[in-house]
Design an enzyme around this catalytic site. Sequence first.
Site, PDB file in Angstrom:
ATOM      1  N   SER A  96      -9.500   2.348   2.816  1.00  0.00           N
ATOM      2  CA  SER A  96      -8.484   3.216   2.161  1.00  0.00           C
ATOM      3  C   SER A  96      -7.365   2.030   1.484  1.00  0.00           C
ATOM      4  CB  SER A  96      -7.693   3.971   2.927  1.00  0.00           C
ATOM      5  OG  SER A  96      -7.098   3.203   4.099  1.00  0.00           O
ATOM      6  N   LYS A 132       0.836  -1.141  -0.052  1.00  0.00           N
ATOM      7  CA  LYS A 132       0.014  -0.036   0.066  1.00  0.00           C
ATOM      8  C   LYS A 132       0.705   1.325   0.013  1.00  0.00           C
ATOM      9  CE  LYS A 132      -3.784   2.170   2.944  1.00  0.00           C
ATOM     10  NZ  LYS A 132      -4.566   2.053   3.928  1.00  0.00           N
ATOM     11  N   SER A 190     -10.317   0.048   6.960  1.00  0.00           N
ATOM     12  CA  SER A 190      -9.667   0.183   5.709  1.00  0.00           C
ATOM     13  C   SER A 190      -8.872  -1.075   5.236  1.00  0.00           C
ATOM     14  CB  SER A 190      -8.455   1.572   5.814  1.00  0.00           C
ATOM     15  OG  SER A 190      -8.967   2.536   5.630  1.00  0.00           O
TER      16      SER A 190
END
Length: 475
Positions: free
Chosen positions: A158, A83, A182
């Site tokens: 996210s 990420k 997330s």
Amino acid sequence: MSDLNICYLTASEALRRFKDRTLSPVELLQAYLARAEEIKDTVNGFTALYAEEALSEARKAEARYAADAGDLRPLEGLPTGIKDENNIEGKVTTFGSLIYKDNVATSTTPVVQRLLDAGVVVHGRTTTPEFSSEGFTHSRLWGVTRNPWNLDYTPGGSSGGSGAVLAAGMAALATGSDIGGSIRIPASACGLVGYKPPYGRNPATPPFNLDFYNHPGPMARSVEDCLLMQNVMCGPHPKDIVSLKPKLELPIDRGGVSGWRIAYSLDLGYYEVDGDVRRNTLAALDIFRSLGAEVVEVDLGWTKKSEKAADDYLRTIFGAWVAEYLDERAEKLTEYSRAFAQASQSVTAQDFLASLYTAGEMYSTFGPMMEEFDVFVCPTLALPAVKADYQPVDGLTINGKTVDPRHGWIMTYPFNMLSRCPVLSVPSGHAENGVPTGIQIVGKTYCDADVFRAGLAFETAVGGWFADAASRPAL
């Protein structure tokens, strides 16, 4: 052209095939890179690919398997997406923001370093909304990331890029972080497995290691893969004062749930829940019953009061951190993160204290209830997904009723408030629009093994996800 049967192997199966030499790390990586090239403009899940560097590392792993190395590492040779909020020393880490467009990290995030030490091959960075501040994934820097199952919808956020590349067959594993859902939001929206470990189980860096809503964790296409990744990521770290000792090693426990008592709620007492989500959750509960568990509906006594409590808590730490950019850099912010930062300026110390009281009240019913049950189950999301370019300012309805545009569709944040409870999100089916749905399996505080045992039993009963062409996105 990529070989989709290879691209959708579970990480566990890939490791087995590496060891028996019916597949090599180089072959797997090349398939993922080919797949990424084919659909790079469709899903938009990667911010960067490190093809040559990754191929070099994959060749080293291939050689170790060929030599029957006695010290093979637990995730040796598995292509993994990281990420774009996790630092990798020497690599650009943008946090999804124009402000950090050319930011080169000078250190590596602890959980990423552990994955590297365990042998993963980092072949790309995955998209995130700016500063990981929303449950969808689009930003001024990276544009819109789309759900591989239905490109009109978000893959969640996210950790949406991680969810998208896994669902689209472009990585074996991917990292996520969960401060309000997330990891679990994209796991549900993309038909994946995602794990929010209990607070302190996986190390983080200041200041967010000290934020009890914050949980770095794994994302994968199977429960076993998620477990293997979690075993690598967890454990005490000398720079994280809250990281737990000793390190927990989770077993692959396929003992099932016969004789277990499973509590559930379809709406946590106050959510408006989409019909497809409700139907798929009830079907999942029937599977647990078929496995010999007693499944009981419970009333937690929770209310919408938690929405304000979560907002106020997130604004005092997370929002205040984003608000540091409300200076000459504010013009570079994406609209939603600017609004989040501005909202943080009006939250008081009393609001923060009240949010803690509310979390305590919620656990005062959940904790005693869990004394009578092994795990608790509820939907992960009240809506399969919002649109890919969703803006909270536009408002949101479910079943024709207006809901909170940030919290009203995600049923994850209450378990960031109850942060010591482990939560595993697993797929429960698909909605009529093709977007997957998911359930959360919630354990007693720090009882990680229970949620994985339940998840493994459920996965075995329904069969592996992504196992054939009919169970994969039609990209």
